[in-house]
Each structure stands twice: as C-alpha cells, then as structure tokens.
Design a protein around this motif. Structure first.
Motif, PDB file in Angstrom:
ATOM      1  N   ASN A 389       0.745  -1.177  -0.040  1.00  0.00           N
ATOM      2  CA  ASN A 389      -0.109  -0.085   0.028  1.00  0.00           C
ATOM      3  C   ASN A 389       0.818   1.243  -0.021  1.00  0.00           C
ATOM      4  OD1 ASN A 389      -2.396   1.284   0.167  1.00  0.00           O
ATOM      5  ND2 ASN A 389      -2.461   1.180   2.388  1.00  0.00           N
ATOM      6  N   ASN A 390       0.524   2.203  -0.724  1.00  0.00           N
ATOM      7  CA  ASN A 390       1.053   3.632  -0.820  1.00  0.00           C
ATOM      8  C   ASN A 390       2.549   3.170  -1.426  1.00  0.00           C
ATOM      9  OD1 ASN A 390      -0.640   5.119   0.556  1.00  0.00           O
ATOM     10  ND2 ASN A 390      -0.224   3.965   2.299  1.00  0.00           N
ATOM     11  N   TRP A 413      -2.579   3.041  -3.857  1.00  0.00           N
ATOM     12  CA  TRP A 413      -3.283   2.901  -2.360  1.00  0.00           C
ATOM     13  C   TRP A 413      -4.245   2.200  -2.694  1.00  0.00           C
ATOM     14  CZ3 TRP A 413      -7.320   6.144  -0.454  1.00  0.00           C
ATOM     15  CH2 TRP A 413      -7.513   7.341  -1.296  1.00  0.00           C
ATOM     16  N   ALA A 414      -4.724   1.508  -1.451  1.00  0.00           N
ATOM     17  CA  ALA A 414      -6.236   0.633  -1.514  1.00  0.00           C
ATOM     18  C   ALA A 414      -7.012   1.516  -0.756  1.00  0.00           C
ATOM     19  CB  ALA A 414      -5.864  -0.511  -0.462  1.00  0.00           C
ATOM     20  N   PRO A 415      -8.315   1.333  -1.183  1.00  0.00           N
ATOM     21  CA  PRO A 415      -9.365   2.241  -0.638  1.00  0.00           C
ATOM     22  C   PRO A 415      -9.463   1.874   0.860  1.00  0.00           C
ATOM     23  CG  PRO A 415     -10.134   0.941  -2.425  1.00  0.00           C
ATOM     24  CD  PRO A 415      -8.710   0.561  -2.140  1.00  0.00           C
ATOM     25  N   TYR A 416      -9.829   3.044   1.561  1.00  0.00           N
ATOM     26  CA  TYR A 416      -9.824   2.822   2.948  1.00  0.00           C
ATOM     27  C   TYR A 416     -11.092   2.063   3.529  1.00  0.00           C
ATOM     28  CZ  TYR A 416     -11.478   7.020   1.845  1.00  0.00           C
ATOM     29  OH  TYR A 416     -12.285   8.429   1.230  1.00  0.00           O
TER      30      TYR A 416
END
Ligand SMILES: *[C@@H]1O[C@H](CO)[C@@H](O)[C@H](O)[C@H]1NC(C)=O
Ligand SMILES: *[C@@H]1O[C@H](CO)[C@@H](O)[C@H](O)[C@H]1NC(C)=O
Ligand SMILES: *[C@@H]1O[C@H](CO)[C@@H](O)[C@H](O)[C@H]1NC(C)=O
Ligand SMILES: *[C@@H]1O[C@H](CO)[C@@H](O)[C@H](O)[C@H]1NC(C)=O
Ligand SMILES: *[C@@H]1O[C@H](CO)[C@@H](O)[C@H](O)[C@H]1NC(C)=O
Ligand SMILES: *[C@@H]1O[C@H](CO)[C@@H](O)[C@H](O)[C@H]1NC(C)=O
Ligand SMILES: *[C@@H]1O[C@H](CO)[C@@H](O)[C@H](O)[C@H]1NC(C)=O
Length: 817
Positions: A389-390, A413-416
């Motif tokens: 991620n990131n 990045w992955a959705p939160y």
C-alpha cells in the motif's frame, strides 16, 4: 625517294665517263668498278662534308643529281690540274674542295643542296687504274621551328570531343609530337606522344583535361616546345553536396536541436562555378552557397533543396535533404495507474507525447527491465500482490534536445475501510436504488452487485455502483450482495443488503381523551429497508402535514408520535392512520381516537343581586349551585336594557363581563351607568362544557320595601307576555307556508335579519351534525322533533357573541325541569 635518286643514274655515269677515258687515259686493266654508297645528313644553313675515298684520287669528278630528276650534272672535277668548280655549285651553298682530298665541304647548306652526289674517282695503282664510284646521298634537314597550339575549341564542354593541333612552320619530318599538360597545381604530365601527326584528338573531354597545354615537337635535328595554352573544360554542375553543420544524421535525414544555429553548405562542381539557390519546402529562401539559420525552430523542419546552376551551359542540378528539428515535448511525462488482469495487477502508464524524436521514458525503481523502458508511452505491469500500500512509482523522461530529466510519479493505494452498501428509493418509490461504494484508492476499486444466488446484477463500476431496480414487492425479504475488488487487496470484499417491506406496530390502537387536551398517537416502524418514514393521516384521511398548527409530529429512530392539539369532540374523533411505504411494500394501521366531552356543570341560581348604594354604579351578585356536578369556573354576563321600556329585549346582546374561579360564590360588578337598566346572568363551565345559564335578573335598589316585589311582579308579567308572544311567533314561523300573510305581517319581508338572530333549530342543517352531537350527551335526545326544543349544552366557544344565546333556552329549562 632516296632510292629513286640513287637507283637511276648508273648507266648515265658510265656513258658520261667513256668518252672521257678514251680521250686521255690509258686504261691498263679495265677490271671491275668499285661502288660505295654513303648517306650523309646536313642541316640547312650549316655545313657538311661529302667524302670521296680515303685518299686523293688521280682523277675525280663530282656529279649532282637533283631529287626527282635523272640528270646528273657535274659540280667539281680534277683531272690532275686542280679542282675545277662548276657554276652549278653556286646553287648548292658555299662549296669548297678540301685540300689534299677529293672531299667536298659545303657551308650554309641550302635546301636545294639535297640530292645524290656521285664522286667518280680513278686511282692509278701499280696494279693498274682502279675506278671507284662513291655515291653520297645528302639530305638537307630543316630543324623544327617553335610550334604553336591550335585548339578546335578552347572551352569544350565535358563529354564532347576536340582536337588540338601542334602547328609548325618548318621542320623536317618525321616529327615526333609530345603533348604535355600542366595542371592548376603545376604538375606536368605527358598526355600523349604522337609520331609524325600534329593532331591530338581529345574524345570525351572531361574536367581533368582542364589545364595548360604544350606540345613538344622534335625531329632528327632538334626539338621545340610551344607556349602553353589554357584548355578550359566547361562542365557541371554536378550533383550538389550539402554539408550540414553541426553534423547529425539519422535514418530520417539530418537533425538539429531547436535554437541551435544550423548552417547548410551546398557545393556542386561546375565550370563556370555554380550559382546556388536554396529552397525550403519548394519555396525559395536564399541565394548563395551557404544558408545559415540562426536559432532554428521546430517549424523549420522540412525539406531543404539546393539548386546549383551553370549559367553558361544553362544546366542545373538539385539536391534535397530532410532536416528535422528536434525539440522536447512540452511539460513533463504523465503518469497513470490502471487496474489490469481483472483488477489483480496494476498497469503503470507513462506518456510524454509531442517531442521529436520520441522522448525516452523509464519507470523506476525497475532496473534493467526491458518493459519498463521505451519511448513516448510505455506500460509496465506490476503484480498487485507484490505491491505494498502507498507504493510510489516514478517515470523519468529524457530527450535529446533537453538536458533536463522530467519525471512524474504515481502512488498506488488501497481504498480505506470496507465497501458500504445502502438502499433507497426514488420519489414515489418508483425505483429502488441499491448503492455500494468503496471510496478512495488508486486505481479505483471495481464494484459490482450480485443477487444472493450469485448472479451478477447490472454492470460493474469503479468506486461506486448503483443498481436500479423497478420497485416490486417481490424483492421484499431478498438479499443483494455488493462485491468490491482492488489490485492491492487480495480478497474480494463484500457487503450485503436485505430488502424488507415496512412493518408497523402501535402500542395503543384506541385512544380516549377529554376534549381540549392534547393527545399523542404513537406508531413504531420495524423491519423497514430501504428506510422510509411514517406518514400520518387524520380522521378525514388528510395528511397531517397539511395542518401544522393542529398536528405536531415527533420522530425518533423507529417511532413517530402524532400529537393532536386541543382536541375537539366533534372534529377530532375518528380513525387516524399511520402509514409507511417503501420500494418493496407498504403498511398502514388505524388508531382510533375518541375525544370525550366533560360532563355538564351544575345549574345555578342567583340568590342576591342588588345595587350596593343609591348611586347605582356597583352591583353585588351572589349565587349558589342548584345541582351536583364538576365545574371549572363561572362567567357572568350582562345585558343593557333599552330605556324607557326597561324590558328585556331579545335584540339586546349579552356581554360577558368576567371569568371566575370555581370557588367563587359572590362578585361585585362595578362602573355601571346609574341611569341604565341592566340584566345579569351567570353560567357554570366544566372545561369546555358550558352549563345552563342561571335565571336572568336585574339588580334591585338598596332596601326599599315594596320595590322589589313590584319589580318582580312586573318582570314576571313581562316574562309571561314574552312567552306568549314567542309561542305565537313560533307558530307563525312553523306554519308560514300555510299562513304567509300572517308571517309577512309579523316579520315583514325585509325583517329576515331578526329571524336569523332568533336562531331557531329548524334553520340548522339536519343530519350528520345532529347525530354526532347526540353522542356522549347526557339526557334524552333520541327524536329529531324533541331536539328542536331540547336544551343542549353547546360546544360553541364561550367567546361567541352573547347575543347569539337564544332566549328560549331559559324557557325550555323551565318547561322541562
Ligand atoms: C622556313 O623555310 C623557308 C624556306 O626554306 C624559309 O624561307 C623560312 O625563313 C623558314 N622559316 C623559319 C622560321 O626558319
Ligand atoms: C584525329 O581526328 C582526325 C579528324 O577527326 C582524324 O583524321 C585523325 O586520324 C585522328 N587522329 C588520331 C590520332 O586519332
Ligand atoms: C579526374 O581526376 C580525378 C583524380 O585524379 C579522378 O578521381 C577522376 O576520376 C578523374 N575524372 C575523370 C572524369 O576522369
Ligand atoms: C514542410 O514540409 C514538411 C514535410 O512535409 C512539413 O512537415 C512542414 O510542416 C512543412 N513546413 C511548412 C512551413 O509548410
Ligand atoms: C474476474 O474476477 C471475478 C472475481 O474475482 C471473476 O468472477 C471473473 O470471472 C474474473 N473474470 C475473468 C475474465 O477472469
Ligand atoms: C492504504 O493507504 C491509504 C492511505 O494511506 C489508507 O487510507 C488505507 O487505509 C490503506 N489501506 C490498507 C489496506 O492498508
Ligand atoms: C412517543 O410515544 C412513545 C409511546 O407512547 C413514548 O414512549 C415516547 O416517549 C413518545 N415520545 C415523545 C417524544 O413523546
């Protein structure tokens, strides 16, 4: 020629000598004559020696035969008495005989001296006389004079032929000709050596023939060089050659960097030298060999042609080159990240368009990976599961026309959180919308719906997906699943929605309340999805929101309370409805409201009413309850009677004076007009229920014995008279159709106003109102006929004009009780 000169005269000589010999010399031994032949060359103008034997003969004779003739003629002879030179010798130069010999010396040889010289010599030897014939063949040679060159064309065109002649005035052939060329660089070469031919043929003249020419003529005597002559070959122009500075060649032609100074030099061999013209994309831009462009720009890309012209020959040649101006693309590369392989991997896209040539791009942090490098736009596939991620990826762009490296970067990045599901309906519940979203992320997540059985519904979308369904009760109880996939998240995420039609419950389906109070009806909504609100309808089936003053709604999570304010027994009783409808169904439940009337307050009677002084301004009023009952207060009314009649008139209105609390039993009325005549009454109230008014009384004067009785009797008489009058009126009114004249006589046609004020029950609308009023009312009220006459506590608010209170109320009370 020599042979001809030498061959012919043998016989002649013999013939010549015979008489000579016979005349003086004794020939001892005739034997054989000896012949010798020599050849001698002389040069014109110079000297030569012609020999006749090694020793001096006893007798000799020199003869001369001119070339081309047979005649032999004597030049010199010596018969022992010295040489005798003949006249002929004058023509043969300065001829002398060398002493002590028979040899001839000729000086200053003329050309005419050429010929065959014959020396006939006789030697007297012990062996007898010997005869010798010496033939001397003399050639008189002429030296070559200085030659000169004659050209058929001193400026021949390349490829043609020309002839050069080496001209000579004099010179004995054969003459050898040597042709020499001296180039511009002073290098001398022998072009040709031609024997005895003064012509030098130049077939197919070329530019290398250009130069100084000399011919060298030589014969047996001497050699001579001509002066040099310039041969100018006309040629060209050749195919031009273009030199580009700075030099940079690509497969597409020449290239230059923007803002550089570029020089184009054109050269085409030609004689006379070329004239140059430059063209850019077929339009003339410059004249001269060197075309320089300072600060070249991208718009200068194109075809550059150099035209070389030979103005003498009027020939031309042309060469075109392509010059591409290199410039970097504008701005910086653009980075983009997209999902690929069904949202399991990432595609890293880098684009930098516009420059020439294509910009070189490279994704980092990849090292030595072929697919991470390229031109203009490149795509690198990055495995989703290998990516944290990131993670940041950088694309670097470089270009030959720029020293700078430009770059762009992109962060994946992955959705939160988790995907969120919700359902709602359009207005009027026409459509059902199932919404699912998984916000954020780069790239964005893919979101799609499926039914609980797993069939995909609708399409898949990025970030958020709304599934629109036509509302239908068949969806009630059905579940829908939203799926969400992102490359950085290994598992597919889900959220589930269950649709349910609303269900309503109420704690109390029937409510009772005393009128005038507020009442709260309550409804609870359960199992309701998509969420909807409860709507309330009143007893008229009207939406309660239409009457905001009358109804107050309070909403909380599940329930909604409807408050009906200041209930009225007549208008607010009935069935209320609470209702809820969502896209998959609806429900409504009734709530019964009963608004109860308070019981009748007790009847009253005035026990005392009297001016408290002679001034007649204040009245004391006492009263008492006649019957049992609940009450909440009293009110006192006053009527001013007209002067001087002092008699109660129905047209005089009642005026409410004061409200009193339920414990009051006495009250002083002040500020009356001392000259006025008044009547008073008092009424009890129980909440909203108004009791029967008391008897009507006028105040008495302060103690004066007979006075009250007289007044009371008079009043009693008046009352009876009034009763009779009213009964008569009623009769007339009821039978007005039978006795119209009587009716008109009493009331008059215009007098309808007064009739209205009487407010007889007949004038009220019969029917429903009558029925409703009857409910919950004490006392007999079954027949419509009775209701006309029966007293009824009215629900009329107390603030109605007191004059509306009909007088007959008092009467009926008296009659019924
Ligand atoms: C060439 O010969 C002719 C005849 O013999 C003579 O007259 C003439 O002068 C000569 N020319 C040269 C240049 O010697
Ligand atoms: C030169 O050309 C002439 C005339 O065309 C010709 O007569 C002569 O023979 C040629 N000589 C040589 C050496 O070819
Ligand atoms: C002229 O001379 C040059 C150099 O000597 C040679 O390369 C070229 O081929 C010659 N041209 C012709 C037409 O003979
Ligand atoms: C010249 O020609 C080139 C190649 O055809 C073209 O790209 C360029 O735009 C032309 N330039 C102008 C000014 O017409
Ligand atoms: C893509 O992924 C989904 C769920 O992960 C799967 O149902 C679907 O069959 C896949 N499609 C392809 C073309 O692989
Ligand atoms: C990934 O990073 C973003 C931004 O920092 C954060 O909001 C998100 O929750 C992270 N997701 C995971 C699965 O760690
Ligand atoms: C609404 O009615 C319910 C049931 O009668 C009651 O429990 C609730 O307190 C009421 N809410 C309000 C704000 O009056």
């Amino acid at each position: 020629m020599v042979h001809r000169v030498l061959g012919v005269p043998y016989i002649c000589l013999t013939v010549l000598f015979l008489p000579l010999l016979l005349q003086g010399v004794e020939i001892l031994d005739p034997g054989q004559v000896v012949y010798t032949e020599t050849k001698t060359n002389g040069v014109v103008g110079r000297g030569v020696i012609l020999e006749c034997g090694p020793t001096l003969p006893d007798v000799y004779i020199w003869g001369f035969t001119q070339p081309g003739t047979d005649t032999i003629r004597a030049v010199v002879y010596n018969f022992g008495k010295g040489p005798k030179i003949q006249k002929l010798a004058n023509e043969l130069g300065e001829l002398t005989v060398i002493s002590n010999s028979a040899s001839l010396s000729i000086d200053k040889l003329p050309l005419a001296a050429e010929g065959v010289y014959t020396c006939q010599a006789l030697y007297d030897t012990p062996d007898g006389a010997k005869l010798y014939y010496y033939y001397v063949f003399l050639r008189v040679l002429v030296p070559v004079t200085k030659p000169y060159i004659v050209m058929s064309d001193s400026s021949p065109v390349e490829g043609t032929s020309m002839i050069m002649r080496c001209g000579l005035e004099n010179g004995t052939r054969p003459i050898n000709y040597i042709w020499e060329q001296e180039s511009r660089e002073s290098k001398v070469t022998t072009m040709a050596e031609i024997y005895d031919d003064n012509q030098f043929n130049l077939t197919d003249v070329n530019r290398n023939h250009t130069g100084w020419y000399r011919c060298l003529a030589s014969n047996q005597v001497n050699q001579q060089r001509s002066d040099r002559v310039w041969l100018d070959t006309i040629f060209g122009p050749d195919q031009p050659q273009i030199d580009v500075t700075p030099y940079s060649v690509t497969e597409r032609g020449y290239s230059a960097l923007e803002r550089e100074t570029v020089s184009l030099l054109c050269q085409a061999s030609s004689n006379p030298p070329s004239q140059y013209v430059w063209f850019y994309n077929n339009s003339q831009v410059f004249t001269g060999p060197q075309f320089t462009i300072t600060k070249i720009l991208r718009m200068h890309t194109g075809h550059y042609a150099c035209l070389a012209q030979n103005t003498y020959l009027n020939t031309r040649s042309r060469k075109t080159i392509t010059l591409t101006v290199y410039y970097p693309p504008d701005g910086a590369p653009t980075c983009l990240i997209l999902p690929t392989n069904n949202y399991t991997d990432l595609a890293l896209l880098c684009t930098w368009e516009g420059g020439i040539p294509a910009a070189a791009l490279r994704w980092t942090p990849y090292v030595f990976e072929k697919e991470s490098e390229g031109f203009t736009n490149i795509t690198k596939i990055q495995k989703g599961q290998d990516t944290a991620n990131n993670s940041v990826f950088i694309c670097q762009g470089s270009h030959v026309a720029s020293n700078e490296i430009k770059s762009c970067s992109v962060k994946t990045w992955a959705p939160y959180g988790e995907p969120k599901c919700s359902a709602y309906a359009t207005r009027n519940n026409e459509y059902l919308m199932l919404s699912c979203s998984w916000e954020g992320g780069l790239p964005r997540a893919l979101v799609w719906w499926s039914s609980s059985t797993g069939d995909m519904q609708g399409t898949s979308e990025e970030n958020a997906n709304i599934l629109v369904l036509r509302s239908s009760a068949t969806y009630s109880g059905k579940a829908f699943v939203c799926h969400a996939k992102h490359p950085l998240v290994k598992e597919t995420k889900q959220c589930v929605l269950k649709l349910e039609a609303p269900v309503l419950v109420t704690q109390r389906s029937a409510m009772t309340v005393y009128e005038g109070n507020d009442v709260q009806l309550s409804c609870v909504l359960s199992r309701n999805y998509p969420v909807t609100e409860i709507s309330w309808y009143n007893n008229q089936k009207q939406h309660v929101n239409d009457s905001p003053l009358k109804y107050v709604l309070e909403r909380a999570a599940a329930w909604t309370n409807l408050t009906v304010r200041e209930t009225d027994s007549e208008t607010d009783s009935g069935q209320y409805w609470c209702s809820a409808t969502n896209a998959v169904g609806g429900a409504e439940i009734p709530i019964m409201l009963m608004v109860k009337r308070y019981p009748m307050p007790p009847d009253l009677s005035i026990t005392r009413i009297m001016y408290n002084s002679r001034q007649r301004t204040d009245v004391d009023l006492d009263w008492q309850l006649q019957t049992e009952g609940e009450l909440t207060g009293f009110f006192i009314e006053r009527q001013r009677l007209p002067e001087p009649a002092k008699k109660r008139n129905t047209d005089v209105p009642w005026q409410k004076l004061v409200d009193l609390d339920p414990d009051s039993r006495t009250f002083q009325i002040n500020n009356l007009d001392p000259n006025g005549a008044y009547a008073f009454r008092i009424t009890a109230i129980n909440h909203r229920t108004i009791g029967n008014p008391s008897d009507i009384k006028s105040p008495a004067d302060p103690p004066f014995n007979a006075y009250p009785a007289v007044i009371g009797a008079a009043i009693g008489g008046m009352i009876i008279a009034t009763i009779i009058t009213i009964l008569l009126f009623m009769y007339v009114v009821r039978n007005r159709n039978n006795n119209p004249r009587l009716h008109d006589l009493i009331f008059g046609r215009q007098n309808s106003q007064s009739r209205e004020n009487i407010n007889f029950p007949e004038d009220e609308v019969p029917g429903t109102a009558e029925g409703e009023r009857g409910t919950g009312e004490p006392g007999p009220s079954a027949t419509p006929a009775a209701s006309m006459a029966l007293p009824r506590p009215t629900a009329t608010p107390t603030n109605l004009p007191p004059g509306e209170e009909p007088v007959n109320v008092t009467i009926t009370v008296m009659a019924s009780s």
